[in-house]
Design an enzyme around this catalytic site. Structure first.
Site, PDB file in Angstrom:
ATOM      1  N   ASP A   1       0.860  -1.182   0.000  1.00  0.00           N
ATOM      2  CA  ASP A   1       0.000   0.000   0.000  1.00  0.00           C
ATOM      3  C   ASP A   1       0.898   1.233   0.000  1.00  0.00           C
ATOM      4  OD1 ASP A   1      -1.644   2.136   0.455  1.00  0.00           O
ATOM      5  OD2 ASP A   1      -2.720   1.231   2.142  1.00  0.00           O
TER       6      ASP A   1
ATOM      7  N   ASP B   1      -6.144   5.491   4.577  1.00  0.00           N
ATOM      8  CA  ASP B   1      -4.716   5.643   4.864  1.00  0.00           C
ATOM      9  C   ASP B   1      -4.297   5.084   6.223  1.00  0.00           C
ATOM     10  OD1 ASP B   1      -5.571   7.953   2.951  1.00  0.00           O
ATOM     11  OD2 ASP B   1      -3.414   7.750   2.681  1.00  0.00           O
TER      12      ASP B   1
ATOM     13  N   HIS C   1      -5.415  11.535  13.975  1.00  0.00           N
ATOM     14  CA  HIS C   1      -6.467  11.412  12.956  1.00  0.00           C
ATOM     15  C   HIS C   1      -7.625  10.526  13.395  1.00  0.00           C
ATOM     16  CE1 HIS C   1      -3.934  13.485  10.157  1.00  0.00           C
ATOM     17  NE2 HIS C   1      -2.994  12.556  10.191  1.00  0.00           N
TER      18      HIS C   1
ATOM     19  N   ASP D   1       2.436  18.582  13.969  1.00  0.00           N
ATOM     20  CA  ASP D   1       2.508  17.620  12.873  1.00  0.00           C
ATOM     21  C   ASP D   1       2.068  18.330  11.583  1.00  0.00           C
ATOM     22  OD1 ASP D   1       2.337  14.317  12.463  1.00  0.00           O
ATOM     23  OD2 ASP D   1       1.068  15.430  11.067  1.00  0.00           O
TER      24      ASP D   1
ATOM     25  N   HIS E   1       0.203  17.276   9.273  1.00  0.00           N
ATOM     26  CA  HIS E   1      -1.174  16.951   8.878  1.00  0.00           C
ATOM     27  C   HIS E   1      -2.173  17.519   9.883  1.00  0.00           C
ATOM     28  CE1 HIS E   1       1.313  13.689   7.080  1.00  0.00           C
ATOM     29  NE2 HIS E   1       0.504  13.872   6.041  1.00  0.00           N
TER      30      HIS E   1
ATOM     31  N   ASP F   1       6.904  15.298  10.787  1.00  0.00           N
ATOM     32  CA  ASP F   1       6.801  15.342   9.325  1.00  0.00           C
ATOM     33  C   ASP F   1       6.716  16.789   8.847  1.00  0.00           C
ATOM     34  OD1 ASP F   1       4.335  15.646  10.517  1.00  0.00           O
ATOM     35  OD2 ASP F   1       3.392  13.947   9.510  1.00  0.00           O
TER      36      ASP F   1
ATOM     37  N   TYR G   1       8.520  10.945   8.862  1.00  0.00           N
ATOM     38  CA  TYR G   1       8.776   9.801   7.984  1.00  0.00           C
ATOM     39  C   TYR G   1      10.132   9.813   7.316  1.00  0.00           C
ATOM     40  CZ  TYR G   1       3.945   9.690   9.194  1.00  0.00           C
ATOM     41  OH  TYR G   1       2.802   9.691   9.942  1.00  0.00           O
TER      42      TYR G   1
END
Ligand code: Q6P
Ligand code: ZN
Length: 689
Positions: A22, A94, A137, A174, A176, A267, A307
């Site tokens: 993935d 995700d 999330h 972060d 995101h 990230d 990451y």
């Protein structure tokens, strides 16, 4: 007072991984945790932390945020076949499941709660939990973006329930948007959620309309959700700091949290394949430092994303080293925020101006700016933008390893008149370590043309001796009680080692005469906060700040410190901060401690505090701030005087031509650009007709 930094880590959380192909999930690997932990061990930082065992969260704790149905569903995953796991995973976006992820998710929540326990009970001052899976999330009944349970959201509810925390600040750095956290506390005025995130006008994952700046919270929670969208990649250190100075910090101080939780995703650092941002790992030292005096120092950082393994490990180390109290590195080469960020800052501030008194005087957005069209137009390159690293793959991006941070053996040295006791844990600078006779003679020549006052001369020599030790990095910061602060500050400017005095940030607090001529050579940036309108010149390097009620006005004072002094200081990047308390300044002790604490993010911690010799009662509290103890909470700040707010806004407008970090609105240049766009369009239109 609570001291020490907790580290929560358990190798067990490396024991799950993606079992199928993935592309969206392949970056979330167990090595994220091992490299972070190994870096902490290798640098000796882990050994300096208080290691605390990780436990599993209970069902009851998980249910603080999640639904029973969801928990029950996740509980079944350890027994699923590969096929079942893949099918189960399909319902979410995700994210992936693994037979051991439920166990790890319980440990990730448990680690977060152990950290909250350690901080709330005062066993430690602050700490970090290195966890997998991340949390921000995940939602009441859904996994998302590598997250199973919402670690930080559960942590916030737990702190309120178990420890009676009334207000919790969640800072999500972060890259995101932690939409799970937003949904959880949207209507809750007791949790202030701040998130900045790559957004690109909703073109970046999770592509939600509600991640934009105009989602401010709902009902009673209106004003308690702050989204700062990054509408471009390539954001740099200046962009991050500008958002802290002009959005997060003023609101956070006004909110006055009992606890700060950081959704610490890295990230947002350079080299990350997801974020594609350009902020360097050392920026996290400053972000951490700037939050460390809120909530009486109670700060829990919980790992989220990150990451690029190199960038991640470096960023984790910068964060932990700061939590431990080591001086932050120099914030070098801050160019000021880019146009796109100025636009975001302006949008966020104006969306929140009705909720926060610190934002009350934010200029309204022109109606045209609100339309999607003008935003898109404005996002086109102006030539004044950070070079987006989009073309290069993040793996190829190189940046220098953050330099080793200074750690002088003596944290705080004091030069005190005879008979004044040395505060605990400080080192007295005695005349035995007096400077060379050359310096002595120069001081004598400067200040004692006629008769010599032996006591004063010795005190000045002590002061210079202290600064010489600071220049040699034997001493980090210092405190001196002197007979005459004005004389002492001039003496410092003239006789301290040049390595320190090439750029001095001189912060004077309280009414009194400050010799502004020392700012003429550009080697001193003076910020003088007082209650008197300045008579003398104002210039790039001479910034008088007048507060109607003077320095005893906590709200006005903090507004000046956060919105003006800190950005000026960061952009100036001094080698020494000279913090002077004028006699009878009226500044209250806790505000003074906040100021001393915050300023230590500059000049690698080289702060020298000067106070009048009769202020012996303040020597202890000041020394404690210099030693790195958290400043006491300021409480609810009270209302800002509108005239002060206006005056500060005006001052900022005048100075922002010289100091880019003071900007809070998209600048003229961009307005021109916009107009040109429209001009061209109408020209073309008229030709067609
Ligand atoms: C990223 C999902 C997006 C694909 C677009 C705490 C950590 C995180 C998770 C990010 C999920 N993929 N290229 O969660 O926020 O870093
Ligand atoms: Zn992330």
């Amino acid at each position: 007072m609570a001291a020490g930094t907790a580290l929560l880590y358990d190798e067990e959380m490396t024991k799950y991984k993606l079992l199928w192909v993935d592309p969206a999930c392949k970056i979330e690997v167990p090595e994220r945790l091992t490299v972070s932990h190994e870096a902490l061990v290798r640098t000796g930082l882990a050994a300096r932390c208080v290691s605390i065992a990780v436990r599993e969260a209970t069902d009851e704790e998980i249910l603080l945020v999640h639904s029973e149905e969801y928990l029950e569903a996740v509980k079944k995953t350890p027994y699923m076949t590969l096929e079942d796991l893949m099918a189960f995973t399909q319902q979410y976006g995700d994210v992936y499941f693994h037979p051991n992820i439920y166990h790890c998710a319980k440990l990730a929540v448990g680690a977060t709660l152990q950290l909250v326990d350690s901080v709330m009970t005062g066993r430690v001052r602050n700490g970090i939990a290195l966890v997998r899976p991340p949390g921000h999330h995940s939602q009441k009944s859904a996994a998302s973006g590598f997250c199973i349970f919402n670690n930080v959201a559960i942590g916030a509810r737990y702190a309120m329930q178990k420890y009676g925390a009334k207000r919790v600040l969640i800072v999500d750095w972060d890259v995101h948007h932690g939409q799970g956290v937003q949904y959880c506390f949207e209507d809750d005025p007791n949790v202030l959620y701040f998130s900045w995130h790559r957004y690109e006008h909703q073109n970046f994952w999770p592509n939600l309309r509600e991640s934009d700046y105009d989602s401010v919270g709902k009902e009673k929670g209106a004003g308690f959700n702050i989204n700062v969208p990054w509408n471009k990649v390539g954001m740099e250190n200046s962009d991050y700091l500008a958002v802290f100075f002009h959005v997060l910090l003023p609101v956070a101080y006004e909110f006055c949290p009992d606890l700060v939780l950081v959704s610490a995703g890295f990230d947002s650092a350079i080299g990350d394949p997801e974020g594609k941002m350009c902020a360097t790992p050392d920026i996290f030292a400053h972000l951490t430092h700037l939050l460390m005096n809120l909530a009486g120092g109670k700060l829990c950082a919980v790992l989220e994303g990150g990451y690029n393994l190199t960038s991640l490990a470096q960023s984790v180390c910068q964060t932990v080293q700061t939590l431990l109290g080591d001086p932050a590195p120099l914030p070098a080469d801050l160019g000021g925020p880019c146009e796109s960020v100025l636009k975001s800052i302006h949008c966020v501030r104006s969306a929140h101006k009705q909720y926060w008194s610190c934002l009350k005087y934010t200029a309204d957005l022109p109606a045209s700016e609100l339309s999607a069209k003008s935003l898109k137009v404005a996002e086109q390159k102006t030539g004044n933008e950070p070079e987006a690293q989009e073309q290069r793959s993040p793996e190829e991006i190189v940046w220098p390893e953050p330099p080793k941070r200074l750690c002088p053996p003596v944290r705080t040295a004091v030069a005190l008149p005879e008979g004044v006791a040395c505060p605990d844990a400080c080192k007295r600078c005695s005349s035995a370590e007096a400077p060379s006779s050359l310096v002595l003679n120069r001081i004598r020549g400067d200040f004692f043309k006629e008769s010599e006052d032996k006591v004063t001369l010795t005190a000045l020599c002590d002061l210079i001796a202290l600064l010489e030790r600071m220049a040699k990095n034997e001493v980090r910061n210092g405190l001196a009680l002197v007979q005459d602060v004005s004389m002492a500050m001039v003496c410092v400017m003239q006789h301290a080692p040049t390595s320190l005095t090439n750029r001095v940030l001189l912060v004077c607090v309280g009414d009194g005469c400050v010799p502004t001529r020392i700012t003429e050579d550009g080697k001193t940036l003076l910020v003088h906060i007082s209650s008197t309108e300045a008579q003398g010149q104002k210039s790039k390097h001479c910034v008088p700040v007048c507060l109607r009620k003077g320095c005893s006005d906590v709200a006005g004072f903090m507004q000046a410190v956060l919105g003006l002094l800190l950005p000026l200081g960061y952009e100036y990047n001094p080698g020494l901060v000279l913090l002077v308390r004028m006699p009878g300044s009226g500044v209250c002790e806790s505000v003074w401690q906040q100021l001393a604490g915050l300023l230590q993010g500059l000049a690698q911690g080289h702060t020298l505090v000067l106070m009048q010799e009769n202020e012996t009662a303040s020597a202890g509290p000041t020394a404690s701030a210099l030693l790195g103890s958290p400043a006491p909470m300021l409480g609810l700040l009270g209302n800002l005087l509108s005239e002060d707010l206006e005056a500060l806004e005006t001052l900022r407008n005048t100075l922002q031509a010289d100091w880019k970090l003071l900007q809070v609105n998209a600048c003229q240049q961009n307005q021109h650009h916009l107009q040109n766009q429209y001009a061209n369009e109408s020209l073309q239109l008229s030709r067609l007709l």
